[in-house]
Write a protein that holds these residues in place. Structure first.
Motif, short mmCIF file in Angstrom:
data_model
loop_
_atom_site.label_atom_id
_atom_site.label_comp_id
_atom_site.label_asym_id
_atom_site.label_seq_id
_atom_site.Cartn_x
_atom_site.Cartn_y
_atom_site.Cartn_z
N GLY A 28 0.79 -1.23 0.00
CA GLY A 28 0.00 0.00 0.00
C GLY A 28 0.82 1.28 0.00
O GLY A 28 0.25 2.36 -0.20
N HIS A 29 2.11 1.16 0.20
CA HIS A 29 2.95 2.36 0.21
C HIS A 29 3.35 2.72 -1.21
O HIS A 29 3.76 1.86 -1.99
N ASP A 30 3.27 4.02 -1.53
CA ASP A 30 3.54 4.46 -2.88
C ASP A 30 4.81 5.29 -3.02
O ASP A 30 5.17 5.71 -4.12
N THR A 31 5.48 5.54 -1.92
CA THR A 31 6.68 6.39 -1.93
C THR A 31 7.86 5.59 -1.43
O THR A 31 7.78 4.93 -0.39
N VAL A 32 8.95 5.63 -2.19
CA VAL A 32 10.15 4.88 -1.84
C VAL A 32 11.34 5.82 -1.75
O VAL A 32 11.55 6.65 -2.63
N SER A 33 12.10 5.66 -0.67
CA SER A 33 13.32 6.44 -0.49
C SER A 33 14.49 5.50 -0.36
O SER A 33 14.35 4.37 0.13
N TRP A 34 15.66 5.99 -0.75
CA TRP A 34 16.90 5.21 -0.61
C TRP A 34 17.88 5.98 0.27
O TRP A 34 18.02 7.21 0.13
N TYR A 35 18.55 5.23 1.15
CA TYR A 35 19.55 5.80 2.04
C TYR A 35 20.82 4.97 1.96
O TYR A 35 20.76 3.75 1.79
N GLN A 44 22.26 8.21 5.16
CA GLN A 44 22.22 9.48 4.43
C GLN A 44 21.26 9.35 3.25
O GLN A 44 21.33 8.36 2.50
N PHE A 45 20.44 10.37 3.08
CA PHE A 45 19.40 10.36 2.06
C PHE A 45 20.02 10.44 0.67
O PHE A 45 20.83 11.32 0.38
N ILE A 46 19.58 9.50 -0.21
CA ILE A 46 20.05 9.51 -1.59
C ILE A 46 19.00 10.17 -2.48
O ILE A 46 19.26 11.18 -3.11
N PHE A 47 17.81 9.58 -2.53
CA PHE A 47 16.70 10.17 -3.27
C PHE A 47 15.39 9.50 -2.90
O PHE A 47 15.36 8.49 -2.19
N GLN A 48 14.29 10.13 -3.36
CA GLN A 48 12.95 9.63 -3.08
C GLN A 48 12.16 9.57 -4.39
O GLN A 48 12.25 10.48 -5.22
N TYR A 49 11.35 8.51 -4.54
CA TYR A 49 10.53 8.33 -5.72
C TYR A 49 9.05 8.27 -5.36
O TYR A 49 8.67 7.64 -4.36
N TYR A 50 8.26 8.90 -6.20
CA TYR A 50 6.81 8.87 -6.06
C TYR A 50 6.22 8.98 -7.45
O TYR A 50 6.67 9.80 -8.27
N GLU A 51 5.24 8.16 -7.74
CA GLU A 51 4.60 8.14 -9.07
C GLU A 51 5.65 8.06 -10.16
O GLU A 51 5.59 8.78 -11.17
N GLU A 52 6.64 7.20 -9.92
CA GLU A 52 7.68 6.87 -10.91
C GLU A 52 8.60 8.03 -11.23
O GLU A 52 9.35 7.97 -12.21
N GLU A 53 8.56 9.07 -10.41
CA GLU A 53 9.45 10.20 -10.65
C GLU A 53 10.31 10.48 -9.42
O GLU A 53 9.85 10.30 -8.27
N ASN A 71 4.18 -0.72 -10.00
CA ASN A 71 3.74 -1.42 -8.78
C ASN A 71 4.42 -0.85 -7.54
O ASN A 71 4.32 -1.45 -6.47
N TYR A 72 5.08 0.28 -7.68
CA TYR A 72 5.75 1.03 -6.60
C TYR A 72 7.11 0.47 -6.20
O TYR A 72 7.81 1.12 -5.43
N SER A 73 7.48 -0.70 -6.69
CA SER A 73 8.81 -1.20 -6.38
C SER A 73 9.85 -0.28 -7.00
O SER A 73 9.54 0.54 -7.89
N SER A 74 11.08 -0.43 -6.55
CA SER A 74 12.11 0.52 -6.97
C SER A 74 13.45 -0.16 -7.12
O SER A 74 13.70 -1.23 -6.55
N GLU A 75 14.31 0.45 -7.92
CA GLU A 75 15.69 0.03 -8.09
C GLU A 75 16.62 1.20 -7.83
O GLU A 75 16.29 2.35 -8.14
N LEU A 76 17.77 0.87 -7.27
CA LEU A 76 18.86 1.83 -7.14
C LEU A 76 20.01 1.31 -7.97
O LEU A 76 20.41 0.15 -7.83
#
Lengths: 113, 115
Positions: A28-35, A44-53, A71-76
Motif C-alpha cells: 500500500g505504500h507508494d513512496t520509496v526512499s533510498w539511504y 544518508q538520504f540519496i533520493f525519493q521516488y513517487y509516481e515513478e518520478e 507497482n511502486y517497487s524501486s531500483e537503485l
C-alpha cells in the motif's frame, strides 16, 4: 503483511562495475526512499521516488540513479563503483509524506573491492 | 542546514539500570523528530516520534523521549534496560512537505548492556 523487502542482501563488486539493488515497499505504500549507511555512520538520504518520478535528491553524484515501477517497487543503480561506495543501502517506504514516518527494509550490504 | 548530533558514540549500562541517550538537532522550523533502533543485520525500527503536542512521547519497548525546544534536544530514556535493548540507536529529524519527506540522521549511539 510483508514489510519492506530488499534484494540482494549482500553482494561484492569490483571498482568500476555497476550494481542494481531492488526494493519492494510495504503493502500500500507508494513512496520509496533510498539511504546509504556507511560503516559507523547514520543513514544518508540519496533520493525519493513517487509516481515513478524522482522527487528529491540528496548530495550524491549522478552515478547514483533510480527507478520506480508502476507497482511502486524501486531500483537503485550505481555506476562506476568506487571503494567509498561500500555501505549498507537501505530502502524505506511511506504512504503519506506529510506524516513523515518511514518504514525501512533490512538493507543490501555492498562491498566494493 | 539541518543536522542531528548524537554526542555519545558508545554507552554501556547494567541490566536494570536507567538509560538516557542524547540527541541535539539543528532545524529551522518545527521539527519532526524520531528515534530508530537498529539491531545487528537488521533494518531500522521506529521506536517513537514527535510531531506536535505533548512534548513527552511514549514509544515501543518501554522507551520515551522528551522534546525540549529551548535546548534543541530530543533525548531518549528508558527506566530499566533489558539485555535485549543492546543495539544501535539513531535520532533523526524529518523534513516534510506536501510531496516529499527526508530524514537527517545522527551518527548513532551503540548501547551495550552488562549482565
Amino acid at each position: 503483511d510483508a514489510g519492506v523487502t530488499q534484494s540482494p542482501t549482500h553482494l561484492i563488486k569490483t571498482r568500476g562495475q555497476q550494481v542494481t539493488l531492488r526494493c519492494s515497499p510495504k503493502s500500500g505504500h507508494d513512496t520509496v526512499s533510498w539511504y546509504q549507511q556507511a560503516l559507523g555512520q547514520g543513514p544518508q538520504f540519496i533520493f525519493q521516488y513517487y509516481e515513478e518520478e524522482e522527487r528529491q535528491r540528496g548530495n550524491f553524484p549522478d552515478r547514483f540513479s533510480g527507478h520506480q515501477f508502476p507497482n511502486y517497487s524501486s531500483e537503485l543503480n550505481v555506476n562506476a563503483l568506487l571503494l567509498g561506495d561500500s555501505a549498507l543501502y537501505l530502502c524505506a517506504s511511506s504512504l503519506d509524506p506529510a506524516t513523515g514516518e518511514l518504514f525501512f527494509g533490512e538493507g543490501s550490504r555492498l562491498t566494493v573491492l | 542546514a539541518q543536522s542531528v548530533t548524537q554526542p555519545d558514540i558508545h554507552i554501556t549500562v547494567s541490566e536494570g539500570a536507567s538509560l538516557e541517550l542524547r540527541c541535539n538537532y539543528s532545524y529551522g522550523a518545527t521539527p519532526y523528530l524520531f528515534w530508530y533502533v537498529q539491531s545487528p543485520g537488521q533494518g531500522l525500527q521506529l521506536l517513537l516520534k514527535y510531531f506536535s503536542g505533548d512534548t513527552l512521547v511514549q514509544g515501543i519497548k518501554g522507551f520515551e523521549a522528551e522534546f525540549k525546544r529551548s535546548q534543541s534536544s530530543f533525548n531518549l530514556r528508558k527506566p530499566s534496560v533489558h539485555w535485549s535493548d543492546a543495539a544501535e540507536y539513531f535520532c533523526a529529524v524529518g523534513e516534510s512537505s506536501n510531496n516529499f519527506n527526508k530524514f537527517y540522521f545522527g551518527s548513532g549511539t551503540k548501547l551495550n548492556v552488562k549482565p
